[in-house]
Design an enzyme around this catalytic site. Structure first.
Site, PDB file in Angstrom:
ATOM      1  N   SER A 241       0.780  -1.382  -0.315  1.00 51.19           N
ATOM      2  CA  SER A 241       0.275  -0.118  -0.076  1.00 51.19           C
ATOM      3  C   SER A 241       1.004   1.396  -0.159  1.00 51.19           C
ATOM      4  O   SER A 241       0.828   1.704  -0.840  1.00 51.19           O
ATOM      5  CB  SER A 241      -1.049  -0.153   0.959  1.00 51.19           C
ATOM      6  OG  SER A 241      -2.283  -0.989   1.078  1.00 51.19           O
TER       7      SER A 241
ATOM      8  N   LYS B 221     -10.004  -4.762  11.157  1.00 54.01           N
ATOM      9  CA  LYS B 221     -11.049  -4.494  10.057  1.00 54.01           C
ATOM     10  C   LYS B 221     -12.648  -4.699  10.322  1.00 54.01           C
ATOM     11  O   LYS B 221     -13.071  -3.773  10.337  1.00 54.01           O
ATOM     12  CB  LYS B 221     -10.961  -5.558   8.638  1.00 54.01           C
ATOM     13  CG  LYS B 221     -10.278  -4.941   7.982  1.00 54.01           C
ATOM     14  CD  LYS B 221     -10.010  -5.947   6.429  1.00 54.01           C
ATOM     15  CE  LYS B 221      -9.365  -5.787   5.090  1.00 54.01           C
ATOM     16  NZ  LYS B 221      -9.871  -6.513   3.758  1.00 54.01           N
TER      17      LYS B 221
ATOM     18  N   ASP C  37     -13.125  -2.905  -0.018  1.00 60.09           N
ATOM     19  CA  ASP C  37     -12.951  -4.239  -0.524  1.00 60.09           C
ATOM     20  C   ASP C  37     -13.717  -4.720  -2.287  1.00 60.09           C
ATOM     21  O   ASP C  37     -13.734  -4.921  -2.611  1.00 60.09           O
ATOM     22  CB  ASP C  37     -13.400  -5.349   0.088  1.00 60.09           C
ATOM     23  CG  ASP C  37     -11.642  -5.240   0.393  1.00 60.09           C
ATOM     24  OD1 ASP C  37     -10.537  -5.151   0.133  1.00 60.09           O
ATOM     25  OD2 ASP C  37     -11.673  -5.740   2.065  1.00 60.09           O
TER      26      ASP C  37
ATOM     27  N   GLY D 292     -14.430 -12.070   5.368  1.00 61.55           N
ATOM     28  CA  GLY D 292     -13.923 -10.744   5.859  1.00 61.55           C
ATOM     29  C   GLY D 292     -14.219 -10.119   4.067  1.00 61.55           C
ATOM     30  O   GLY D 292     -15.295  -9.228   3.935  1.00 61.55           O
TER      31      GLY D 292
ATOM     32  N   TYR E 219      -2.662 -12.038  -4.768  1.00 60.87           N
ATOM     33  CA  TYR E 219      -2.741 -11.347  -5.990  1.00 60.87           C
ATOM     34  C   TYR E 219      -0.617 -11.958  -5.832  1.00 60.87           C
ATOM     35  O   TYR E 219      -0.157 -11.568  -6.868  1.00 60.87           O
ATOM     36  CB  TYR E 219      -2.406 -10.237  -5.858  1.00 60.87           C
ATOM     37  CG  TYR E 219      -2.446  -9.193  -4.569  1.00 60.87           C
ATOM     38  CD1 TYR E 219      -3.210  -9.082  -3.642  1.00 60.87           C
ATOM     39  CD2 TYR E 219      -0.490  -8.979  -4.123  1.00 60.87           C
ATOM     40  CE1 TYR E 219      -2.473  -8.414  -2.939  1.00 60.87           C
ATOM     41  CE2 TYR E 219      -0.383  -8.459  -2.861  1.00 60.87           C
ATOM     42  CZ  TYR E 219      -1.360  -7.687  -2.351  1.00 60.87           C
ATOM     43  OH  TYR E 219      -0.949  -6.979  -0.968  1.00 60.87           O
TER      44      TYR E 219
HETATM   45  P1  NAP Z   1     -10.310 -14.141   6.416  1.00 59.75           P
HETATM   46  O1  NAP Z   1     -12.063 -13.364   6.918  1.00 59.75           O
HETATM   47  O2  NAP Z   1      -9.779 -14.962   7.171  1.00 59.75           O
HETATM   48  O3  NAP Z   1     -11.295 -15.527   5.451  1.00 59.75           O
HETATM   49  C1  NAP Z   1     -10.987 -16.722   5.302  1.00 59.75           C
HETATM   50  C2  NAP Z   1     -11.749 -17.515   4.134  1.00 59.75           C
HETATM   51  O4  NAP Z   1     -11.008 -18.589   3.637  1.00 59.75           O
HETATM   52  C3  NAP Z   1     -13.119 -18.158   5.444  1.00 59.75           C
HETATM   53  O5  NAP Z   1     -14.461 -18.061   4.826  1.00 59.75           O
HETATM   54  C4  NAP Z   1     -12.053 -19.606   5.350  1.00 59.75           C
HETATM   55  O6  NAP Z   1     -13.419 -20.273   5.621  1.00 59.75           O
HETATM   56  C5  NAP Z   1     -11.892 -19.911   4.347  1.00 59.75           C
HETATM   57  N1  NAP Z   1     -10.182 -21.000   3.963  1.00 59.75           N
HETATM   58  C6  NAP Z   1      -9.857 -20.654   4.565  1.00 59.75           C
HETATM   59  N2  NAP Z   1      -8.203 -21.571   5.044  1.00 59.75           N
HETATM   60  C7  NAP Z   1      -8.996 -22.377   4.464  1.00 59.75           C
HETATM   61  C8  NAP Z   1      -8.778 -23.344   3.479  1.00 59.75           C
HETATM   62  N3  NAP Z   1      -7.466 -24.251   3.453  1.00 59.75           N
HETATM   63  N4  NAP Z   1      -9.440 -24.266   2.519  1.00 59.75           N
HETATM   64  C9  NAP Z   1     -10.855 -23.737   2.565  1.00 59.75           C
HETATM   65  N5  NAP Z   1     -11.348 -22.416   2.523  1.00 59.75           N
HETATM   66  C10 NAP Z   1      -9.920 -21.656   3.776  1.00 59.75           C
HETATM   67  O7  NAP Z   1      -9.858 -14.084   5.343  1.00 59.75           O
HETATM   68  P2  NAP Z   1     -10.597 -12.068   4.382  1.00 59.75           P
HETATM   69  O8  NAP Z   1     -10.202 -10.920   4.738  1.00 59.75           O
HETATM   70  O9  NAP Z   1     -11.658 -13.032   3.441  1.00 59.75           O
HETATM   71  O10 NAP Z   1      -9.077 -12.654   3.319  1.00 59.75           O
HETATM   72  C11 NAP Z   1      -9.248 -13.959   2.579  1.00 59.75           C
HETATM   73  C12 NAP Z   1      -8.051 -13.669   1.267  1.00 59.75           C
HETATM   74  O11 NAP Z   1      -8.541 -12.768   0.404  1.00 59.75           O
HETATM   75  C13 NAP Z   1      -6.858 -14.157   1.622  1.00 59.75           C
HETATM   76  O12 NAP Z   1      -6.056 -14.729   0.572  1.00 59.75           O
HETATM   77  C14 NAP Z   1      -6.498 -12.343   1.238  1.00 59.75           C
HETATM   78  O13 NAP Z   1      -5.382 -12.090   1.284  1.00 59.75           O
HETATM   79  C15 NAP Z   1      -7.525 -12.392   0.338  1.00 59.75           C
HETATM   80  N6  NAP Z   1      -7.777 -10.834  -0.411  1.00 59.75           N
HETATM   81  C16 NAP Z   1      -7.305  -9.974  -1.448  1.00 59.75           C
HETATM   82  C17 NAP Z   1      -7.256  -8.743  -1.426  1.00 59.75           C
HETATM   83  C18 NAP Z   1      -7.240  -7.815  -2.953  1.00 59.75           C
HETATM   84  O14 NAP Z   1      -7.067  -7.084  -2.235  1.00 59.75           O
HETATM   85  N7  NAP Z   1      -6.711  -8.380  -3.518  1.00 59.75           N
HETATM   86  C19 NAP Z   1      -8.412  -7.797  -0.174  1.00 59.75           C
HETATM   87  C20 NAP Z   1      -9.022  -8.566   0.221  1.00 59.75           C
HETATM   88  C21 NAP Z   1      -8.463  -9.772   1.010  1.00 59.75           C
HETATM   89  P3  NAP Z   1     -13.662 -21.189   6.981  1.00 59.75           P
HETATM   90  O15 NAP Z   1     -15.059 -20.123   7.678  1.00 59.75           O
HETATM   91  O16 NAP Z   1     -13.907 -22.655   6.908  1.00 59.75           O
HETATM   92  O17 NAP Z   1     -12.687 -21.147   7.939  1.00 59.75           O
END
Ligand code: NAP
Length: 520
Positions: free
Chosen positions: A261, A308, A345, A372, A454
Site C-alpha cells: 500500500s 477490519k 473491497d 471478510g 495477488y
Molecule cells: P478471512 O476473513 O480469514 O476468511 C478466510 C475464508 O477462507 C474463510 O471463509 C475460510 O473458511 C476460508 N479458508 C481459509 N483457509 C481455508 C482452506 N485451507 N481451505 C478452504 N477454505 C479456507 O480472510 P479474508 O480477509 O476474507 O481474505 C481472504 C483472501 O482474500 C486472502 O487471501 C486475502 O489476502 C485476499 N484479499 C485480497 C484482497 C486484494 O486486494 N486482492 C483484498 C482482501 C482480501 P472457514 O470459514 O472454513 O474458516
C-alpha cells in the site's frame, strides 16, 4: 594547508539538507568509496568511524574527500559501545579521533552524552573551535522522559542536541513529535524514534522541528533499527516536500511490514500532485492505533488484518454498505476529528467485473469463502443485481452470509453440474504457493475466474482456469481498485489507476527478484 571551508555553527542549519546518509565500511577505503559514489545525490553524509577497526586511518582520506567536495556537509561519529556505537577505544581516543576529523574538515562532530559528561568540559568545547558539536543521546529501550533528557543535555554546551529513542508503539511517535514541536523553537534539535514503528518520526520529525533526519545507504547498511533508506525517504515519502499542510495517511495492521500500500498510494499522491504522505503503521493494539490517529493526526487509514472488524465500534459513523459487510478497510478523519468508516473491497471486486461483463444484472457468480473479503464481494455483487452463490469450507458462515445477503449456498459435490459467469476466490488457498488451489480443474465451470490472491500473480487456480478456457482476473486488479476507491474517498479526485497498477506490478517484480535464488 586544508582548503576545506570552515563554517560557523550558527550558519549550519541554513545549509543542511533534510536527510543525512550514514556511511559505514569494512575499512576506511571502502567507506570512502561509498561516500564518493553517494555524494552527488547526497550532499549530507555521516562518517561512522566507529564501524572501522582503525578509525585513525580514515582521517587523511576524509581530508582529501572534504577538499574535493567542499559543498558536502559531513558529520564525524566515533560512538563508543557504551553509548550504542561500535568503538571499543577509550573516551580520550574518541575525542582525539573527532578532533582529527574536525581538522580534516568535518563540519559536525557527534559526541555522545555519556562521553561529554565524563570528560573535562574544556576538552569537549575545544572540538567546537572549527566544527559544530552534536550532543547525542540514544535510548534503545523506549521513548520516555524526553524533557528530562533534554534538560540533562543542556548542561553541556552544544550546537545541536540529538535525542534518538526507540518506538515500541505508534504512540511513541506522538510523544517524539510533540516534544520536537514544543522545544525546537528554543533549541536546535534532532529527534527520531528507532524501530519499525518509528517510521512516522523519521518522515514527520523534520516538519515538527527536527533539523534533519538520518537515512541508510541501502537496506543492508542500516546503522540504526528501523532506519529507512535515503532513496525511500526522498522518492517514496517525498521528505523534501513534507510541510505543515501535508496530509498524513497510512496502512495499519499487524503485521504490515510487507504491505504494498505505501508504494501504490504514495505513487498516486505524487502523480496527482496531492500534498500527502502514506506510511506503514505497525499497530500492535487498536488502542495504540486510535491514539496515533488523533495524536499525529492522521487524515485517513487503510485498515488491514486483524482490525477490519474490531475498528467498527470506534468509528463515529459508517456507510450502510460497510455496516452490512461488518468490516471496514478505509477510515476518514474529518475536520471535526470524527472518524468515518468505508469498505472499498467491494469496489475492488465489482469494478474489474464491470469492465469485462456487459452487465452485472443477473450475472451468476460463485464466491468461494465466507470471511471478510467474501462478505464484501457478496454484498457488493448483490447490490449490482448479481445472482450470488456461496461455497465455504465450513457451512455455518456460508449459510449465515447467504441469509444476510439473500444469496444461496452450494455444495462442493454439485459444482461439476453447475456453471457460472464468474467464480471469485475469496479464500487464502494458493497464497504464497503455486501448488494449492481451492478448486480442482473439473470443478471450474465459468467464463471468468477471479482470484483475490495477488502473490503469486498467477495462482494455481488461475492456471487451471486458463487451461479450462476461462478468462482470468488476477488479484492485483482487486488490490489496485480497492486502493483507487480509497484514494477517491480521501481526495475527491479520480485515481490514477494505470500509474497505481504499474507501481504495484513493479514492486511485485522487485520482490520476486529479491526472493529468487541467486544462480552461481
Ligand atoms: P478471512 O476473513 O480469514 O476468511 C478466510 C475464508 O477462507 C474463510 O471463509 C475460510 O473458511 C476460508 N479458508 C481459509 N483457509 C481455508 C482452506 N485451507 N481451505 C478452504 N477454505 C479456507 O480472510 P479474508 O480477509 O476474507 O481474505 C481472504 C483472501 O482474500 C486472502 O487471501 C486475502 O489476502 C485476499 N484479499 C485480497 C484482497 C486484494 O486486494 N486482492 C483484498 C482482501 C482480501 P472457514 O470459514 O472454513 O474458516
Amino acid at each position: 594547508m586544508s582548503s576545506a571551508p570552515t563554517y560557523t555553527p550558527r550558519l549550519l542549519p541554513l545549509r543542511m539538507p533534510r536527510v543525512c546518509v550514514a556511511v559505514t565500511g569494512a575499512d576506511a577505503s571502502e567507506m570512502m568509496e561509498k561516500a564518493e559514489a553517494l555524494v552527488r545525490d547526497n550532499p549530507f553524509l555521516e562518517f561512522r568511524l566507529d564501524y572501522l577497526a582503525k578509525p585513525g586511518l580514515a582521517i587523511p582520506k576524509i581530508k582529501a574527500f572534504m577538499e574535493s567536495h567542499p559543498d558536502t556537509v559531513v558529520i564525524a561519529t566515533c560512538r563508543r559501545t557504551v553509548a550504542g556505537g561500535r568503538f571499543r577505544g577509550s573516551m580520550a581516543s574518541e575525542l582525539d579521533i573527532l578532533a582529527k576529523a574536525s581538522g580534516a574538515g568535518c563540519q559536525l562532530l557527534d559526541v555522545a552524552l555519556q562521553t561529554a559528561i565524563k570528560s573535562k568540559p574544556a576538552q569537549v568545547q575545544k572540538l567546537r573551535t572549527r566544527s559544530a558539536l552534536i550532543l547525542s543521546f540514544h535510548d534503545f529501550r523506549g521513548t520516555k522522559k524526553l524533557d528530562e533528557k533534554l534538560q540533562k543535555m543542556l548542561a553541556v554546551q552544544a550546537d545541536f542536541h540529538k535525542i534518538v529513542s526507540t518506538a515500541t508503539t505508534l504512540s511513541d511517535n506522538v510523544t517524539m513529535i510533540r516534544f520536537l514541536a514544543k522545544e525546537s523553537d528554543k533549541h536546535s534539535l534532532i529527534g527520531i524514534c528507532m524501530g519499525e514503528q518509528g517510521i512516522i518520526s523519521r518522515v514527520l520529525g523534520v516538519r515538527a522541528g527536527s533539523v534533519f533526519t538520518f537515512a541508510a545507504l541501502s537496506p543492508d547498511e542500516k546503522t540504526a533499527p528501523g532506519q529507512v533508506t535515503a532513496q525511500e525517504l526522498r522518492n517514496l515519502y517525498r521528505i523534501e516536500q513534507v510541510d505543515a499542510a501535508t496530509r498524513v495517511y497510512g496502512v495499519a495492521g499487524d503485521p504490515v511490514v510487507h504491505s504494498l500500500s505505501p508504494a501504490i498510494m504514495n505513487a498516486a499522491f505524487r502523480r496527482e500532485n496531492v500534498n500527502a504522505v502514506y506510511l506503514t503503521l505497525h499497530a500492535k493494539t487498536l488502542k495504540d492505533l486510535l491514539t496515533c490517529i488523533r495524536g499525529i493526526p492522521l487524515h485517513g487509514i487503510s485498515v488491514t488484518m486483524p482490525y477490519k472488524e474490531a475498528i467498527l465500534k470506534h468509528l463515529d459513523n459508517t456507510d450502510s454498505h460497510t455496516t452490512k459487510i461488518g468490516a471496514c478497510n478505509t477510515v476518514v478523519r474529518a475536520q471535526d476529528g470524527k472518524l468515518y468508516g468505508f469498505n472499498t473491497d467491494a469496489a475492488g471486486v465489482v469494478r474489474p467485473l464491470e469492465r469485462r461483463l456487459p452487465t452485472l444484472e443477473g450475472a451468476k457468480i460463485l464466491v468461494l469463502g465466507a470471511g471478510g473479503a467474501a462478505r464484501a464481494a457478496v454484498f457488493g455483487l448483490k447490490e449490482r443485481g448479481c445472482e450470488v452463490y456461496i461455497l465455504n469450507r465450513t457451512t455455518g458462515p456460508a449459510k449465515k452470509l447467504a441469509r444476510q445477503a439473500r444469496a444461496r449456498t452450494v455444495k462442493r459435490a454439485d459444482l461439476k453440474k453447475l456453471s457460472f459467469d464468474v467464480i471469485v476466490n475469496a479464500t487464502p488457498v494458493g497464497m504464497g504457493n503455486t501448488r494449492e488451489t481451492p478448486l480442482q480443474e473439473h470443478e471450474i465451470n465459468a467464463r471468468y475466474v477471479f482470484d483475490m490472491i495477488y502473490d503469486p500473480a498467477e495462482t494455481r487456480l488461475l492456471k487451471l482456469a486458463r487451461e479450462r478456457g476461462a478468462q482470468v482476473i488476477p488479484g492485483i486488479e482487486m488490490f489496485v481498485q480497492q486502493a483507487a476507491r480509497q484514494f477517491e474517498i480521501w481526495t475527491g479526485k479520480p485515481a490514477p489507476g494505470d500509474e497505481m497498477l504499474r507501481t504495484v506490478l513493479l514492486a511485485l517484480q522487485e520482490r520476486a527478484a529479491k526472493s529468487a535464488p541467486v544462480k552461481k
